[in-house]
Design an enzyme around this catalytic site. Sequence first.
Site, PDB file in Angstrom:
ATOM      1  N   ARG A  20      -1.282  -2.327  -4.426  1.00 16.03           N
ATOM      2  CA  ARG A  20      -3.222  -1.736  -4.300  1.00 16.03           C
ATOM      3  C   ARG A  20      -3.625  -0.295  -5.100  1.00 16.03           C
ATOM      4  O   ARG A  20      -2.229   0.341  -5.048  1.00 16.03           O
ATOM      5  CB  ARG A  20      -3.146  -1.434  -3.055  1.00 16.03           C
ATOM      6  CG  ARG A  20      -3.229  -2.926  -2.208  1.00 16.03           C
ATOM      7  CD  ARG A  20      -2.969  -2.610  -0.687  1.00 16.03           C
ATOM      8  NE  ARG A  20      -4.363  -3.576  -0.304  1.00 16.03           N
ATOM      9  CZ  ARG A  20      -5.105  -1.864   0.499  1.00 16.03           C
ATOM     10  NH1 ARG A  20      -4.441  -0.963   1.466  1.00 16.03           N
ATOM     11  NH2 ARG A  20      -6.736  -2.211   1.133  1.00 16.03           N
ATOM     12  N   LYS A  76     -10.133  -2.967  -5.259  1.00 17.90           N
ATOM     13  CA  LYS A  76     -10.976  -3.391  -4.180  1.00 17.90           C
ATOM     14  C   LYS A  76     -12.207  -3.247  -4.803  1.00 17.90           C
ATOM     15  O   LYS A  76     -12.178  -3.339  -6.220  1.00 17.90           O
ATOM     16  CB  LYS A  76     -11.423  -1.854  -3.289  1.00 17.90           C
ATOM     17  CG  LYS A  76     -10.168  -1.926  -1.733  1.00 17.90           C
ATOM     18  CD  LYS A  76     -10.311  -1.339  -1.378  1.00 17.90           C
ATOM     19  CE  LYS A  76      -9.887  -1.444   0.140  1.00 17.90           C
ATOM     20  NZ  LYS A  76      -9.692  -0.287   0.666  1.00 17.90           N
ATOM     21  N   ASP A 100     -14.798   2.537  -0.924  1.00 10.92           N
ATOM     22  CA  ASP A 100     -14.288   1.359   0.035  1.00 10.92           C
ATOM     23  C   ASP A 100     -15.627   0.400   1.115  1.00 10.92           C
ATOM     24  O   ASP A 100     -16.069   0.595   1.443  1.00 10.92           O
ATOM     25  CB  ASP A 100     -13.763   2.324   1.344  1.00 10.92           C
ATOM     26  CG  ASP A 100     -12.664   1.870   1.748  1.00 10.92           C
ATOM     27  OD1 ASP A 100     -12.271   0.450   2.054  1.00 10.92           O
ATOM     28  OD2 ASP A 100     -12.395   2.442   2.967  1.00 10.92           O
ATOM     29  N   TRP A 128     -13.045  11.797   3.273  1.00 13.33           N
ATOM     30  CA  TRP A 128     -13.879  10.907   4.954  1.00 13.33           C
ATOM     31  C   TRP A 128     -15.070  11.415   5.381  1.00 13.33           C
ATOM     32  O   TRP A 128     -15.960  10.903   6.581  1.00 13.33           O
ATOM     33  CB  TRP A 128     -12.748  11.613   5.789  1.00 13.33           C
ATOM     34  CG  TRP A 128     -11.385  10.635   5.781  1.00 13.33           C
ATOM     35  CD1 TRP A 128     -11.729   9.598   4.421  1.00 13.33           C
ATOM     36  CD2 TRP A 128      -9.836  10.731   6.300  1.00 13.33           C
ATOM     37  NE1 TRP A 128      -9.639   9.032   4.265  1.00 13.33           N
ATOM     38  CE2 TRP A 128      -9.135   9.673   5.537  1.00 13.33           C
ATOM     39  CE3 TRP A 128      -9.433  10.920   7.682  1.00 13.33           C
ATOM     40  CZ2 TRP A 128      -7.889   9.959   5.902  1.00 13.33           C
ATOM     41  CZ3 TRP A 128      -8.016  10.991   8.169  1.00 13.33           C
ATOM     42  CH2 TRP A 128      -7.659  10.420   6.930  1.00 13.33           C
ATOM     43  N   GLU A 144      -9.997  -7.493  -4.705  1.00 11.41           N
ATOM     44  CA  GLU A 144      -9.499  -7.285  -3.367  1.00 11.41           C
ATOM     45  C   GLU A 144     -10.931  -7.275  -2.901  1.00 11.41           C
ATOM     46  O   GLU A 144     -11.454  -6.567  -2.539  1.00 11.41           O
ATOM     47  CB  GLU A 144      -8.900  -5.742  -2.583  1.00 11.41           C
ATOM     48  CG  GLU A 144      -8.731  -5.882  -1.327  1.00 11.41           C
ATOM     49  CD  GLU A 144      -7.380  -5.093  -0.974  1.00 11.41           C
ATOM     50  OE1 GLU A 144      -7.061  -4.960  -1.407  1.00 11.41           O
ATOM     51  OE2 GLU A 144      -7.925  -4.314   0.069  1.00 11.41           O
ATOM     52  N   GLU A 163      -3.201   6.940   1.513  1.00  7.80           N
ATOM     53  CA  GLU A 163      -3.645   7.753   2.745  1.00  7.80           C
ATOM     54  C   GLU A 163      -2.890   7.937   4.086  1.00  7.80           C
ATOM     55  O   GLU A 163      -2.432   7.296   5.204  1.00  7.80           O
ATOM     56  CB  GLU A 163      -4.272   6.266   4.225  1.00  7.80           C
ATOM     57  CG  GLU A 163      -6.274   5.956   3.199  1.00  7.80           C
ATOM     58  CD  GLU A 163      -6.899   5.034   3.942  1.00  7.80           C
ATOM     59  OE1 GLU A 163      -6.314   3.867   3.973  1.00  7.80           O
ATOM     60  OE2 GLU A 163      -8.318   5.359   3.847  1.00  7.80           O
ATOM     61  N   GLU A 222     -15.688  -4.358   8.254  1.00  4.90           N
ATOM     62  CA  GLU A 222     -16.370  -2.369   8.389  1.00  4.90           C
ATOM     63  C   GLU A 222     -17.101  -1.694   8.558  1.00  4.90           C
ATOM     64  O   GLU A 222     -17.453  -1.270   9.668  1.00  4.90           O
ATOM     65  CB  GLU A 222     -14.532  -2.408   7.574  1.00  4.90           C
ATOM     66  CG  GLU A 222     -14.451  -0.906   7.983  1.00  4.90           C
ATOM     67  CD  GLU A 222     -13.335  -0.314   7.444  1.00  4.90           C
ATOM     68  OE1 GLU A 222     -12.539  -1.254   6.872  1.00  4.90           O
ATOM     69  OE2 GLU A 222     -13.410   0.981   7.646  1.00  4.90           O
ATOM     70  N   LYS A 269       0.628  -1.326  -0.042  1.00  2.00           N
ATOM     71  CA  LYS A 269      -0.261   0.455  -0.082  1.00  2.00           C
ATOM     72  C   LYS A 269       0.613   1.287  -0.068  1.00  2.00           C
ATOM     73  O   LYS A 269       1.705   1.094   0.841  1.00  2.00           O
ATOM     74  CB  LYS A 269      -1.177   0.202   1.382  1.00  2.00           C
ATOM     75  CG  LYS A 269      -1.645   0.830   1.625  1.00  2.00           C
ATOM     76  CD  LYS A 269      -2.521   1.196   2.688  1.00  2.00           C
ATOM     77  CE  LYS A 269      -3.464   2.083   3.234  1.00  2.00           C
ATOM     78  NZ  LYS A 269      -4.709   2.189   3.917  1.00  2.00           N
TER      79      LYS A 269
HETATM   80  C1  BDP Z   1      -9.817   1.339   4.647  1.00  2.00           C
HETATM   81  C2  BDP Z   1      -9.862   0.985   6.381  1.00  2.00           C
HETATM   82  C3  BDP Z   1      -8.511   1.324   6.664  1.00  2.00           C
HETATM   83  C4  BDP Z   1      -7.376   0.820   5.996  1.00  2.00           C
HETATM   84  C5  BDP Z   1      -8.044   0.826   4.280  1.00  2.00           C
HETATM   85  C6  BDP Z   1      -7.198   0.282   3.893  1.00  2.00           C
HETATM   86  O1  BDP Z   1     -10.800   2.014   7.076  1.00  2.00           O
HETATM   87  O2  BDP Z   1      -8.370   0.965   8.320  1.00  2.00           O
HETATM   88  O3  BDP Z   1      -5.827   0.343   5.817  1.00  2.00           O
HETATM   89  O4  BDP Z   1      -9.231   0.526   3.750  1.00  2.00           O
HETATM   90  O5  BDP Z   1      -7.908  -0.767   2.917  1.00  2.00           O
HETATM   91  O6  BDP Z   1     -11.362   0.972   4.851  1.00  2.00           O
HETATM   92  O7  BDP Z   1      -5.815   0.589   3.569  1.00  2.00           O
END
Ligand code: BDP
Length: 717
Positions: A340, A376, A381, A559, A403, A307, A409, A303
């Site tokens: 990713r 993903k 998300d 966010w 993914e 973030e 979550e 990754k």
């Molecule tokens: C989000 C989550 C975070 C993960 C991020 C990821 O909130 O904790 O680190 O994805 O996939 O769903 O990198």
Amino acid sequence: MTLSRFVFLFLLVSFSALAQKDYKLWLQYNSVANPSIAKDYKANLKGIVVLGNSETIKIAEKELKTAFSEMLGNTPEIKFDLKEENNLVVGSQSHLSSEIKSQLQTEFDKINSEGYIIKSISLQNKKQIIITGKNDVAVLYGVFNFLRILQTNQSVENLTIADSPKTNIRILNHWDNLDRTVERGYAGFSLWNWQKLPDFIDQRYVDYARANASIGINGTVLTNVNANALILTPQYLEKVEALANVFRPYGIKVYLTARFSAPIEIGNLKTADPKDSEVINWWKNKAAEIYKRIPDFGGFLVKANSEGQPGPQNYGRNHVDGANMLADAVAPFKGIVMWRAFVYSEHDANDRAKQAYAEFQPYDGKFKENVIVQVKNGAIDFQPREPFHPLFGAMPKTPLMMEFQMTQEYLGFSTHLVFLPKLFQEVLEADTYQKGKGSTVAKVVDGTLFQNKITGIAGVANIGNDLNWTGHPFAQANWYGFGRLAWNPYLDSEIIADEWLRSTFSNDENFIKPIKRMMIESREAVVNYMTPLGLHHIMDTGHHYGPGPWVSNLSRPEWNPTYYHKADKNGIGFDRSKSGTNAVSQYAPEVAKLFDNLETCPENELLWFHHVSWDYKLKNGQTLWNGMALKYQEGVNQVEEMQNVWKKTEKYIDSERFHEVAMLLEIQHKEAKWWRDACLLYFQQFSGKELPKEVQKPTQTLEYFKSLKFPFAPGNG
Ligand code: BDP
């Protein structure tokens, strides 16, 4: 014996029975209840002939013995010859006699190196069942699949099965930290006891490997994508090596997450620039060091520049530079890099849903052969429902792996019963139209659409050290279903639910039928009570537990839930149509057109793509406001129905799991109402309309819901 001692012993025995049931997952091997089926099995399975003596073959033999003794009450004799009939012959191709091989030629031509054959044949007029494959791990897959036939009480007469996995990398992503907390983990702490490794091998490591092998999973990333460089130090690699040794006979390769700045953090370099020769060498040496310990090490998951994680962009380089540098380091050892595509930036004013495509699509064809880009299932998300990610099908010269997220979550953690294979199936069946009609996501993922060499499916694991592995007994079905779909992305989720229920609980049709229905409907229920009609990301901030559509104060706009629903006096929804952010244009023209047009956009994705007025007429004639309110109510009703259905199962299953699930459904019901009331009260401020009479009146105020705080919600780092 005194009474208290008796009570103590009784509790101890029942506690271990409970622990065992939950712990045994879908490998319960319940005694076969139907006498004619038991008779059929006993008649066909008089002895076992095991060919070969590798560790893997010994595992297969042990599995058969355990299963037979538990299911049939007797262990067939282990033999070494075939003088009598009705044996189960288990061994890889190289151990088979030329006569057997010639009878299996057609099947051997059909399977790949991980595929297996189960076939009833006649050898010198004696009936035998052969389980084989091109190597011992394939044989182990055959054995587990054979045991699935028995566990689901199907006949073993005249079997001819030749089955191979359709993807190469079927892998769990553990978001496990070195301190044993699990990012987004809701089933306890990490399984990996780094403190006691490498000397102490917890039996759970073995049981974990066995469970994974039974569903065809062949890889595991041990560490969080938000990576810690320490895992790459000798101190930790020694521990990783110990785990790899446990997993190897089960056909499971170990992978690690690579922190891009590791050369600085643990290598004392001044930079982690992927074009710097010292950095390049550092990673080459690191790879060599890992492969010396773990010759079949799978590779890295990365990754980067996402973030706040470090990455090549910190040095003015791009994702291709970063991925290819790591790919070169592992290439001499046949390792791979899973890079990713989960990227979005606070400095990018573009719709977040568009950013990954915008950044990665232009890199198509630029990655090294041993890089696979991990995408993903949706562009935001892991929401209860998202349209498929526009990158699928849009990078024909680059292998893309799926993914999925098993840990829930955004779907009620491991408290809510949600059968995810239904969601996974919806994504896999979605048509990208990138090579005309029928270009499904499944075909992108299994490589058949663009003839990719490496293919894979990753699942963010929902496993922790809870007694029952996954927190909710039904969350085990998500682990199981993930494995089955990674093996065959075309499997129907109803079949998966059926297999899982029979192997986990009971073969009684009175139990199977209603509970299967309940599982299948559970996915739509969660969509209804959380995010109906295409709403998304309105969970409370940070921990994502419960509703928080009002949240608007986070530093990063994307966010904030208000960024996603955009409710105002005029209506609600994110306009991603041509007149909005034009995210629709990232799909093939046929799909773009479908989503762009209000008339043709699937209603369950309406507010994902359009901002519509509160009075907009839905297909059922309701206004949007009424329709949305009714959906929230429907979600609550569905959970109520799940509770009613579950109540009737008491006589079919053990009381421990019965009560556990009943309590969890009670919480789910409470929380579904919480979702309904909080969201409707909040949105009502904008719509200014009454709730339809079918919708129950909230019993709390909006202020009350807003005041709820959860400082210790699990999984939040
Ligand atoms: C989000 C989550 C975070 C993960 C991020 C990821 O909130 O904790 O680190 O994805 O996939 O769903 O990198």
